[in-house]
Design an enzyme around this catalytic site. Structure first.
Site, PDB file in Angstrom:
ATOM      1  N   ASN A  29       0.867  -1.183   0.000  1.00  0.00           N
ATOM      2  CA  ASN A  29       0.000   0.000   0.000  1.00  0.00           C
ATOM      3  C   ASN A  29       0.902   1.232   0.000  1.00  0.00           C
ATOM      4  O   ASN A  29       1.510   1.547   1.010  1.00  0.00           O
ATOM      5  CB  ASN A  29      -0.877  -0.029   1.266  1.00  0.00           C
ATOM      6  CG  ASN A  29      -1.704   1.244   1.438  1.00  0.00           C
ATOM      7  OD1 ASN A  29      -1.816   2.042   0.512  1.00  0.00           O
ATOM      8  ND2 ASN A  29      -2.274   1.416   2.615  1.00  0.00           N
ATOM      9  N   TRP A  30       0.961   1.892  -1.152  1.00  0.00           N
ATOM     10  CA  TRP A  30       1.881   3.033  -1.269  1.00  0.00           C
ATOM     11  C   TRP A  30       1.341   4.311  -0.645  1.00  0.00           C
ATOM     12  O   TRP A  30       2.050   5.310  -0.557  1.00  0.00           O
ATOM     13  CB  TRP A  30       2.200   3.279  -2.742  1.00  0.00           C
ATOM     14  CG  TRP A  30       3.234   2.334  -3.282  1.00  0.00           C
ATOM     15  CD1 TRP A  30       3.825   1.298  -2.629  1.00  0.00           C
ATOM     16  CD2 TRP A  30       3.797   2.362  -4.609  1.00  0.00           C
ATOM     17  NE1 TRP A  30       4.729   0.680  -3.452  1.00  0.00           N
ATOM     18  CE2 TRP A  30       4.731   1.301  -4.676  1.00  0.00           C
ATOM     19  CE3 TRP A  30       3.600   3.161  -5.732  1.00  0.00           C
ATOM     20  CZ2 TRP A  30       5.469   1.043  -5.836  1.00  0.00           C
ATOM     21  CZ3 TRP A  30       4.328   2.896  -6.875  1.00  0.00           C
ATOM     22  CH2 TRP A  30       5.253   1.846  -6.929  1.00  0.00           C
ATOM     23  N   LYS A  31       0.055   4.333  -0.329  1.00  0.00           N
ATOM     24  CA  LYS A  31      -0.582   5.552   0.219  1.00  0.00           C
ATOM     25  C   LYS A  31      -0.287   6.736  -0.712  1.00  0.00           C
ATOM     26  O   LYS A  31      -0.274   6.563  -1.916  1.00  0.00           O
ATOM     27  CB  LYS A  31      -0.101   5.789   1.646  1.00  0.00           C
ATOM     28  CG  LYS A  31      -0.170   4.522   2.501  1.00  0.00           C
ATOM     29  CD  LYS A  31       0.055   4.771   3.942  1.00  0.00           C
ATOM     30  CE  LYS A  31       0.118   3.425   4.652  1.00  0.00           C
ATOM     31  NZ  LYS A  31       0.150   3.544   6.087  1.00  0.00           N
ATOM     32  N   HIS A 114      -9.383   0.834   4.890  1.00  0.00           N
ATOM     33  CA  HIS A 114      -8.104   0.988   5.611  1.00  0.00           C
ATOM     34  C   HIS A 114      -8.340   1.896   6.818  1.00  0.00           C
ATOM     35  O   HIS A 114      -9.151   2.822   6.771  1.00  0.00           O
ATOM     36  CB  HIS A 114      -7.056   1.598   4.661  1.00  0.00           C
ATOM     37  CG  HIS A 114      -5.679   1.592   5.230  1.00  0.00           C
ATOM     38  ND1 HIS A 114      -5.242   2.550   6.112  1.00  0.00           N
ATOM     39  CD2 HIS A 114      -4.644   0.732   5.055  1.00  0.00           C
ATOM     40  CE1 HIS A 114      -3.981   2.268   6.456  1.00  0.00           C
ATOM     41  NE2 HIS A 114      -3.604   1.171   5.821  1.00  0.00           N
ATOM     42  N   GLU A 116      -6.753   4.295   7.935  1.00  0.00           N
ATOM     43  CA  GLU A 116      -6.588   5.732   7.663  1.00  0.00           C
ATOM     44  C   GLU A 116      -7.856   6.308   7.037  1.00  0.00           C
ATOM     45  O   GLU A 116      -8.227   7.455   7.294  1.00  0.00           O
ATOM     46  CB  GLU A 116      -5.354   5.957   6.769  1.00  0.00           C
ATOM     47  CG  GLU A 116      -4.070   5.820   7.577  1.00  0.00           C
ATOM     48  CD  GLU A 116      -2.861   5.362   6.778  1.00  0.00           C
ATOM     49  OE1 GLU A 116      -2.845   5.473   5.543  1.00  0.00           O
ATOM     50  OE2 GLU A 116      -1.905   4.874   7.419  1.00  0.00           O
ATOM     51  N   GLU A 186      -5.072  -5.375  10.589  1.00  0.00           N
ATOM     52  CA  GLU A 186      -4.044  -4.356  10.781  1.00  0.00           C
ATOM     53  C   GLU A 186      -4.304  -3.589  12.080  1.00  0.00           C
ATOM     54  O   GLU A 186      -5.103  -2.638  12.085  1.00  0.00           O
ATOM     55  CB  GLU A 186      -4.072  -3.363   9.626  1.00  0.00           C
ATOM     56  CG  GLU A 186      -3.802  -3.970   8.277  1.00  0.00           C
ATOM     57  CD  GLU A 186      -3.250  -2.937   7.310  1.00  0.00           C
ATOM     58  OE1 GLU A 186      -2.146  -3.114   6.835  1.00  0.00           O
ATOM     59  OE2 GLU A 186      -3.935  -1.926   7.082  1.00  0.00           O
ATOM     60  N   GLY A 192       2.582   2.070  10.612  1.00  0.00           N
ATOM     61  CA  GLY A 192       3.459   3.224  10.416  1.00  0.00           C
ATOM     62  C   GLY A 192       4.154   3.675  11.690  1.00  0.00           C
ATOM     63  O   GLY A 192       4.734   4.762  11.731  1.00  0.00           O
ATOM     64  N   SER A 232       3.782  -2.381  10.130  1.00  0.00           N
ATOM     65  CA  SER A 232       5.247  -2.301  10.246  1.00  0.00           C
ATOM     66  C   SER A 232       5.965  -3.604   9.884  1.00  0.00           C
ATOM     67  O   SER A 232       6.957  -3.963  10.518  1.00  0.00           O
ATOM     68  CB  SER A 232       5.632  -1.836  11.660  1.00  0.00           C
ATOM     69  OG  SER A 232       5.072  -0.566  11.927  1.00  0.00           O
ATOM     70  N   GLY A 253       2.941  -1.240   4.173  1.00  0.00           N
ATOM     71  CA  GLY A 253       2.994   0.172   3.791  1.00  0.00           C
ATOM     72  C   GLY A 253       4.417   0.585   3.459  1.00  0.00           C
ATOM     73  O   GLY A 253       4.923   0.312   2.368  1.00  0.00           O
ATOM     74  N   GLY A 254       5.083   1.201   4.434  1.00  0.00           N
ATOM     75  CA  GLY A 254       6.414   1.774   4.233  1.00  0.00           C
ATOM     76  C   GLY A 254       7.401   0.863   3.500  1.00  0.00           C
ATOM     77  O   GLY A 254       8.089   1.292   2.563  1.00  0.00           O
TER      78      GLY A 254
HETATM   79  C1  PEP Z   1      -0.587  -0.049   5.975  1.00  0.00           C
HETATM   80  O1  PEP Z   1      -0.654   1.117   5.688  1.00  0.00           O
HETATM   81  O2  PEP Z   1      -1.493  -0.808   5.641  1.00  0.00           O
HETATM   82  C2  PEP Z   1       0.580  -0.512   6.746  1.00  0.00           C
HETATM   83  C3  PEP Z   1       0.551  -1.717   7.241  1.00  0.00           C
HETATM   84  O3  PEP Z   1       1.624   0.367   6.868  1.00  0.00           O
HETATM   85  P1  PEP Z   1       3.087   0.046   7.515  1.00  0.00           P
HETATM   86  O4  PEP Z   1       3.553  -1.246   6.930  1.00  0.00           O
HETATM   87  O5  PEP Z   1       3.938   1.201   7.100  1.00  0.00           O
HETATM   88  O6  PEP Z   1       2.884  -0.051   8.994  1.00  0.00           O
END
Ligand code: PEP
Length: 272
Positions: A29-31, A114, A116, A186, A192, A232, A253-254
């Protein structure tokens, strides 16, 4: 050879057999990240990379980059999707993306609900369920995100919260349609933040979710719905997390932003 050596050998054999045999979904997930040039170089790096036949790689970029994904991944095994969808085909919905446009550009998946979107954009379970419905109706696989915040985790209410989110999110889906759904657990406190849920926490929660799915939707459907963990995840922790029972893959994500990291994670999950 002492007892610890034997335990180590047994453990390595278990790790090997899990990583050799299990197919994992690795979804990124690049956001709201990456410039056009960065996207082009990512796609050049992954398009012809041999990820093997076992795992499924899915990336969800910001919408304008879908045309680049369509162009550069035409002959690649790397799949892609969108980070959100509006549950209508077209019309006066300023700023939204329809499933029809996403499909035209080759998107096969959509991240739905999600945390967010739920917390920053006030998305409720009703809207989430409509988005899941429009995806399933139109052959886009929804990745339905669920997860508790830190207060819910600490108070022990998280199980109730997670089962409500699943029940409400899937309320417009019935019977065999459940075969076309992925769920991503999640925990909000691990997204994040650099703080990962421990493998034991992931296993306990995934086992709870699996049991809930089987009770709610029956063994045949409930046992097979892919269940991803997100929060993470990175190369240094993915192997331990992959060993947790009922983990079918990861929403990342990251660590999904760099091609080299996605390749490294796939290598680890392929036991290379
Ligand atoms: C996400 O945004 O779904 C996520 C899991 O981010 P991260 O891996 O950066 O915690």
């Amino acid at each position: 050879m002492d007892k610890r050596d034997i335990e180590e050998i047994v453990r390595n054999e278990i790790v090997k057999s899990v990583l050799d045999s299990q197919e994992f979904i690795i979804a990124g997930n690049w956001k709201m990240n990456k410039s056009k040039q960065e996207v082009i170089s990512f796609l050049d790096d992954v398009a012809n990379h041999d990820f093997g036949d076992k795992n499924k790689i899915i990336i969800a970029p910001p919408n304008p980059y879908l045309y680049l994904f369509e162009e550069k991944l035409r002959y690649s095994k790397v799949l892609y999707g969108v980070q959100n969808l509006f549950p209508k085909e077209s019309g006066a919905f300023t700023g939204e993306l329809s499933y029809a446009v996403a499909k035209e550009f080759g998107a096969k998946y959509a991240i739905i609900g999600h945390s967010e979107r739920r917390t920053l954009f006030d998305e409720c379970d009703i809207l989430v369920s409509k988005k899941v419905r429009i995806c399933v109706q139109n052959q886009i696989i929804p990745i339905l995100c669920i997860g508790e915040n830190l207060d819910q985790r600490r108070s022990g209410d998280y199980r109730q919260h997670l089962s409500n989110q699943i029940r409400e999110g899937l309320i417009r889906i019935s019977g065999n349609e459940l075969q076309d759904v992925i769920i991503a657990y999640e925990p909000i406190w691990a997204i994040g933040t650099g703080e990962t849920a421990s493998p034991a926490q992931v296993e306990e929660t995934h086992m709870f979710i699996r049991e809930f799915l089987v009770n709610e939707y029956g063994n045949d459907l409930g046992k097979d719905i892919p269940l991803l963990y997100g929060g993470s995840v990175k190369p240094s922790n993915v192997k331990e997390l992959a060993l947790a029972q009922s983990v079918s893959g990861f929403l990342i994500g990251g660590a999904s932003l760099e091609a080299s990291t996605i390749i490294e994670i796939n290598d680890i999950l392929s036991n290379k």
